[in-house]
Design a protein around this motif. Sequence first.
Motif, short mmCIF file in Angstrom:
data_model
loop_
_atom_site.label_atom_id
_atom_site.label_comp_id
_atom_site.label_asym_id
_atom_site.label_seq_id
_atom_site.Cartn_x
_atom_site.Cartn_y
_atom_site.Cartn_z
N LEU A 111 -17.90 -9.98 -35.36
CA LEU A 111 -18.08 -11.24 -34.66
C LEU A 111 -16.76 -11.99 -34.66
CD1 LEU A 111 -20.11 -13.10 -33.24
CD2 LEU A 111 -20.56 -14.14 -35.47
N TRP A 112 -16.32 -12.38 -33.48
CA TRP A 112 -15.08 -13.14 -33.29
C TRP A 112 -15.47 -14.51 -32.77
CZ3 TRP A 112 -10.25 -10.88 -34.24
CH2 TRP A 112 -10.27 -9.50 -34.51
N VAL A 113 -14.89 -15.57 -33.33
CA VAL A 113 -15.28 -16.93 -32.97
C VAL A 113 -14.06 -17.82 -32.73
CG1 VAL A 113 -17.46 -16.82 -34.24
CG2 VAL A 113 -15.44 -17.69 -35.37
N ASP B 281 -13.67 -23.85 -33.18
CA ASP B 281 -14.77 -24.82 -33.19
C ASP B 281 -16.14 -24.16 -33.22
OD1 ASP B 281 -15.03 -23.81 -30.61
OD2 ASP B 281 -14.65 -25.74 -29.61
N GLY B 282 -16.18 -22.82 -33.20
CA GLY B 282 -17.45 -22.09 -33.26
C GLY B 282 -18.25 -22.10 -31.97
N HIS B 283 -17.71 -22.71 -30.92
CA HIS B 283 -18.46 -22.83 -29.67
C HIS B 283 -18.63 -21.48 -28.97
CE1 HIS B 283 -20.06 -24.74 -26.09
NE2 HIS B 283 -19.21 -24.03 -25.38
N ILE B 284 -17.60 -20.65 -29.04
CA ILE B 284 -17.67 -19.34 -28.40
C ILE B 284 -17.67 -18.27 -29.48
CG2 ILE B 284 -16.50 -17.71 -26.85
CD1 ILE B 284 -15.45 -20.19 -25.35
N ARG B 285 -18.68 -17.38 -29.39
CA ARG B 285 -18.84 -16.30 -30.36
C ARG B 285 -18.96 -14.99 -29.59
NH1 ARG B 285 -21.74 -20.25 -30.61
NH2 ARG B 285 -23.71 -19.29 -30.05
N GLN B 286 -18.08 -14.07 -29.90
CA GLN B 286 -18.06 -12.80 -29.19
C GLN B 286 -18.34 -11.68 -30.18
OE1 GLN B 286 -14.44 -10.68 -27.44
NE2 GLN B 286 -15.16 -12.01 -25.80
N GLU B 287 -19.46 -11.00 -30.00
CA GLU B 287 -19.81 -9.88 -30.86
C GLU B 287 -19.37 -8.59 -30.19
OE1 GLU B 287 -23.57 -7.62 -32.96
OE2 GLU B 287 -23.97 -9.20 -31.50
N LEU B 288 -18.46 -7.88 -30.84
CA LEU B 288 -18.01 -6.57 -30.36
C LEU B 288 -18.74 -5.52 -31.19
CD1 LEU B 288 -14.17 -7.23 -30.02
CD2 LEU B 288 -15.95 -7.42 -28.28
N ARG B 289 -19.55 -4.70 -30.51
CA ARG B 289 -20.37 -3.72 -31.22
C ARG B 289 -19.70 -2.35 -31.22
NH1 ARG B 289 -25.64 -5.09 -27.89
NH2 ARG B 289 -25.34 -2.88 -27.45
N LEU C 243 -7.65 -12.46 -32.01
CA LEU C 243 -7.99 -11.95 -30.69
C LEU C 243 -7.67 -13.00 -29.64
CD1 LEU C 243 -9.28 -10.07 -28.60
CD2 LEU C 243 -11.53 -10.85 -29.41
N TYR C 244 -6.72 -12.68 -28.78
CA TYR C 244 -6.36 -13.54 -27.65
C TYR C 244 -7.06 -12.97 -26.43
CZ TYR C 244 -2.85 -15.23 -30.88
OH TYR C 244 -2.23 -15.77 -31.97
N HIS C 245 -8.14 -13.61 -26.03
CA HIS C 245 -9.00 -13.14 -24.94
C HIS C 245 -8.86 -14.13 -23.79
CE1 HIS C 245 -12.44 -11.63 -22.78
NE2 HIS C 245 -13.11 -12.76 -22.95
#
Length: 83
Positions: free
Chosen positions: A10-12, A15-23, A69-71
């Motif tokens: 899990l990458w966040v 501020d925790g507003h965006i959470r990206q789960e890479l499986r 992670l720079y997305h």
Amino acid sequence: MTDHTSVVGLWVTADGHIRQELRADGRYEEARGGRRGAYTGRYTVTGDHIDYVDDTGFTATGDIRGGVLYHEHLVLHRERTTR
């Protein structure tokens, strides 16, 4: 990095507003605020570079530098789990 396992988790944003789960299966799910599954799709890893293809066909990229992670315009940090 050469495979999905090096980025899985899990990458966040700070501020925790965006959470990206890479499986590990090459799929991702991105939550925004209280909206789970705001974006879902698949990703591939080449070196430190990530290519995303959303289920709607939208594409994006990211790079991991120094454990960050720079997305596109986002900066995400891997969330550490405690057990």
